[in-house]
Design a protein around this motif. Sequence first.
Motif, PDB file in Angstrom:
ATOM      1  N   ILE A 144      83.573 -38.841-156.567  1.00 54.49           N
ATOM      2  CA  ILE A 144      85.018 -38.952-156.370  1.00 54.49           C
ATOM      3  C   ILE A 144      85.538 -40.246-156.982  1.00 54.49           C
ATOM      4  O   ILE A 144      85.090 -41.338-156.631  1.00 54.49           O
ATOM      5  N   ILE A 145      86.473 -40.089-157.926  1.00 51.57           N
ATOM      6  CA  ILE A 145      87.142 -41.230-158.554  1.00 51.57           C
ATOM      7  C   ILE A 145      88.592 -41.210-158.090  1.00 51.57           C
ATOM      8  O   ILE A 145      89.316 -40.251-158.352  1.00 51.57           O
ATOM      9  N   MET A 146      89.015 -42.249-157.394  1.00 48.65           N
ATOM     10  CA  MET A 146      90.356 -42.280-156.829  1.00 48.65           C
ATOM     11  C   MET A 146      91.329 -42.995-157.758  1.00 48.65           C
ATOM     12  O   MET A 146      90.979 -43.987-158.404  1.00 48.65           O
ATOM     13  N   LEU A 147      92.549 -42.450-157.829  1.00 45.64           N
ATOM     14  CA  LEU A 147      93.620 -43.026-158.638  1.00 45.64           C
ATOM     15  C   LEU A 147      94.670 -43.627-157.713  1.00 45.64           C
ATOM     16  O   LEU A 147      95.031 -43.018-156.706  1.00 45.64           O
TER      17      LEU A 147
ATOM     18  N   ASP B 156      83.540 -43.022-154.986  1.00 50.69           N
ATOM     19  CA  ASP B 156      82.503 -43.573-155.851  1.00 50.69           C
ATOM     20  C   ASP B 156      83.057 -44.541-156.889  1.00 50.69           C
ATOM     21  O   ASP B 156      82.319 -45.366-157.424  1.00 50.69           O
ATOM     22  N   ASP B 157      84.351 -44.450-157.161  1.00 51.14           N
ATOM     23  CA  ASP B 157      84.969 -45.368-158.117  1.00 51.14           C
ATOM     24  C   ASP B 157      86.471 -45.350-157.905  1.00 51.14           C
ATOM     25  O   ASP B 157      87.007 -44.493-157.188  1.00 51.14           O
TER      26      ASP B 157
ATOM     27  N   ARG C  12      79.716 -41.969-163.634  1.00 51.15           N
ATOM     28  CA  ARG C  12      79.370 -41.252-162.391  1.00 51.15           C
ATOM     29  C   ARG C  12      78.357 -40.147-162.685  1.00 51.15           C
ATOM     30  O   ARG C  12      77.449 -39.893-161.897  1.00 51.15           O
ATOM     31  N   LEU C  13      78.513 -39.462-163.816  1.00 48.12           N
ATOM     32  CA  LEU C  13      77.574 -38.403-164.174  1.00 48.12           C
ATOM     33  C   LEU C  13      76.185 -38.968-164.403  1.00 48.12           C
ATOM     34  O   LEU C  13      75.186 -38.379-163.972  1.00 48.12           O
ATOM     35  N   ARG C  14      76.102 -40.102-165.101  1.00 55.38           N
ATOM     36  CA  ARG C  14      74.800 -40.732-165.316  1.00 55.38           C
ATOM     37  C   ARG C  14      74.136 -41.065-163.992  1.00 55.38           C
ATOM     38  O   ARG C  14      72.934 -40.928-163.830  1.00 55.38           O
ATOM     39  N   ASN C  15      74.959 -41.501-163.039  1.00 57.80           N
ATOM     40  CA  ASN C  15      74.425 -41.950-161.759  1.00 57.80           C
ATOM     41  C   ASN C  15      74.067 -40.797-160.832  1.00 57.80           C
ATOM     42  O   ASN C  15      73.019 -40.814-160.189  1.00 57.80           O
TER      43      ASN C  15
END
Length: 227
Positions: free
Chosen positions: A80-83, A101-102, A120-123
């Motif tokens: 989840i990346i929040m804006l 997550d970011d 995030r995909l790498r992680n």
Amino acid sequence: MSVKGIRLLLVDDEPHIVQFLELGLLNEGADVRTASNGEEAIMVASDFKPHVVILDVMMPGMNGFEVCQALKATGDNIAIIMLTAKDETQDRVKGLRIGADDYVIKPFSFEELLARIQARLRNQFPNLLGEVVYGPFRIDDLRKELSYMDQVLELSPTEYELLKFIVMNNGIVLSKALILDKVWGYHFGGEENIVEVYIRSLREKLQDKEHRLIRTLRGSGYRMDFP
């Protein structure tokens, strides 16, 4: 690194932002769904099973923090990346504490968001990425192939995992004990010297006779060095 085939859910109540991001991510090859509010986002996520959710904080009704908590509570592996339009530390801290997550502050560039998604995909989803490039190395984890200077190396399964590990940790000193744990596994009962044997083999295959790629740091371990 491509996001081709990655399932992405965009959640924002501002249509122009959703349209802008959707078009960009579709052009990158992602499978994209959208939602304009929190309740819709949870319904879509239940069926769509996204890998990544781009989630606006400030929405009418159910806000982004509540949606984040609900999605994380499902137990699914979701990045989840929040804006947010608020450049306030307390909002960023709150988001991260409830499972985000970011965090990306509006306004932002598409390139910045894409880089955050890729991180995030790498992680969290390394097996979905297919080919990943690190300097002169190309790792295709789906095919279990590793190339150096555009030449596919003939590697045993253990050599592949070892070289992949040290390439992905370029510039970091890796002890023999850490290498054994990450490559051979915690329960490996052999000697640490096995690492030296495999490093020697990799150097031969990389034509690294002068140890410029894989450096030995006496008493510390090994370090991969490439620009």
